[in-house]
Design an enzyme around this catalytic site. Structure first.
Site, PDB file in Angstrom:
ATOM      1  N   SER A 158      -3.893   2.988   7.252  1.00 48.86           N
ATOM      2  CA  SER A 158      -4.273   4.277   5.701  1.00 48.86           C
ATOM      3  C   SER A 158      -5.763   4.457   5.885  1.00 48.86           C
ATOM      4  CB  SER A 158      -4.235   3.255   5.063  1.00 48.86           C
ATOM      5  OG  SER A 158      -4.219   3.878   3.449  1.00 48.86           O
ATOM      6  N   TYR A 184      -6.867  -4.817   0.370  1.00 48.80           N
ATOM      7  CA  TYR A 184      -5.759  -3.532   1.376  1.00 48.80           C
ATOM      8  C   TYR A 184      -7.162  -3.110   2.659  1.00 48.80           C
ATOM      9  CZ  TYR A 184      -2.922   0.302   1.903  1.00 48.80           C
ATOM     10  OH  TYR A 184      -1.861   1.404   3.005  1.00 48.80           O
TER      11      TYR A 184
END
Length: 321
Positions: A158, A184
């Site tokens: 990501s 994350y």
């Protein structure tokens, strides 16, 4: 050079005219969103897809279109149970695939979680690092011998990798205050570094690995974010875009989001994408600077950092590969 595609390209755009008959592909996370569309597109073009999911019943309900594509064409589809937050489940899944013995042409490590409250996997790892990285690390390494010569590994990462490098001294936030976005970012950087080192270890036998950013898509991945948090994130992205003189952010459709995974898996030149990070169906360029934006930070492609993460991951899971 491969055909040029971009941020608006869909799975059907990148697979136009491509016959995947005879290709066997493993896709994790087929109970929602990108995993379902990735499986559907590959099956519709003739591939035999094995989908992995924690909740098999949910995956069965979510993949009716995938089975319809299999029934309508040359492809095939089946589901195996895999809970990436439990190494016992990961190892059982790998054992079953190895016992079956049929090789894979591609593994697409699609499953993951994003910004959950602080928690731990069944084995005591911080939820995001344990699920997004360590679960896939054990699964893929255990079944690596099943990857054919010329095969590929595609790790879904990501733009969130820009939030943080991995922390090899405190991966479980035992001494660091937990921030879900930092967690994350660590896990998404780990996905890239894992691909870098896997590619180095396996390219001599013709197996290449890459990591991809699918783009911003509204899927179940964002279930831990409320509308105000999503609006704040988009505003932050647009502020960065305005400073860089680039267009404002737009959400991708799910077929557009899955396109880069499919492109990297079966369309792109393996020498072009091996050991790299891709976005919008092309290899991303190095891009420093704050905020969520295009490109990749240098630390996520650092070969020595990738080796160190591999060693730390082996230490954490108690297994050497």
């Amino acid at each position: 050079m491969t055909t040029q595609f971009g941020e608006k390209s869909t799975t059907e755009d990148v697979l136009a005219g491509i016959d995947l008959t005879g290709k066997r592909i493993l896709v994790t996370g087929v109970s929602a969103g990108l995993g379902v569309e990735t499986a559907r597109a590959l099956v519709a073009h003739g591939a035999d897809v094995v989908g992995a999911a924690r909740n098999v019943a949910k995956a069965e309900r979510a993949t009716t279109e995938v089975r319809a594509a299999a029934d309508a064409g040359k492809g095939a589809f089946s589901i195996v149970e895999l809970d990436l937050a439990s190494l016992a489940s990961v190892r059982a899944c790998a054992d079953a695939l190895n016992a079956d013995g049929r090789p894979f042409d591609v593994i697409i490590a699609n499953a993951g979680v994003m910004v959950p409250p602080f928690g731990h996997t069944a084995d005591g790892f911080e939820t995001q690092f344990g699920t997004n990285h360590l679960g896939h690390f054990v699964l893929i390494n255990r079944i690596a011998p099943l990857l054919k010569h010329g095969g590929r590994l595609v790790n879904l990462s990501s733009a969130g990798h820009r939030y943080s490098d991995v922390d090899l001294d405190d991966p479980n936030f035992e001494r660091t205050p937990y921030d879900p976005w930092i967690g994350y970012g660590r896990s998404k950087t780990a996905n890239i570094l894992f691909a870098v080192e896997f590619d180095r270890r396996h390219r001599d036998r013709g197996v290449r690995a890459t990591a991809v950013h699918p783009g911003g898509i509204r899927t179940e991945l964002a279930r831990h974010m409320d509308e105000s948090e999503m609006a704040a994130l988009v505003a932050s992205i647009n502020e960065t875009a305005a400073e860089a003189g680039t267009p404002a952010f737009e959400f991708k459709t799910i077929p557009q989001g899955a396109a880069t995974s499919v492109w990297a898996a079966v369309v792109a030149d393996p020498a072009e994408v091996g050991g790299k990070y891709c976005e919008d169906c092309h290899v991303a360029e190095l891009q420093e600077g704050e905020g969520i934006r295009g490109g990749i930070r240098a630390y996520a492609l650092d070969a020595e950092r990738a080796k160190a993460l591999w060693a730390k991951s082996e230490e954490m899971v108690g297994e050497r590969f």
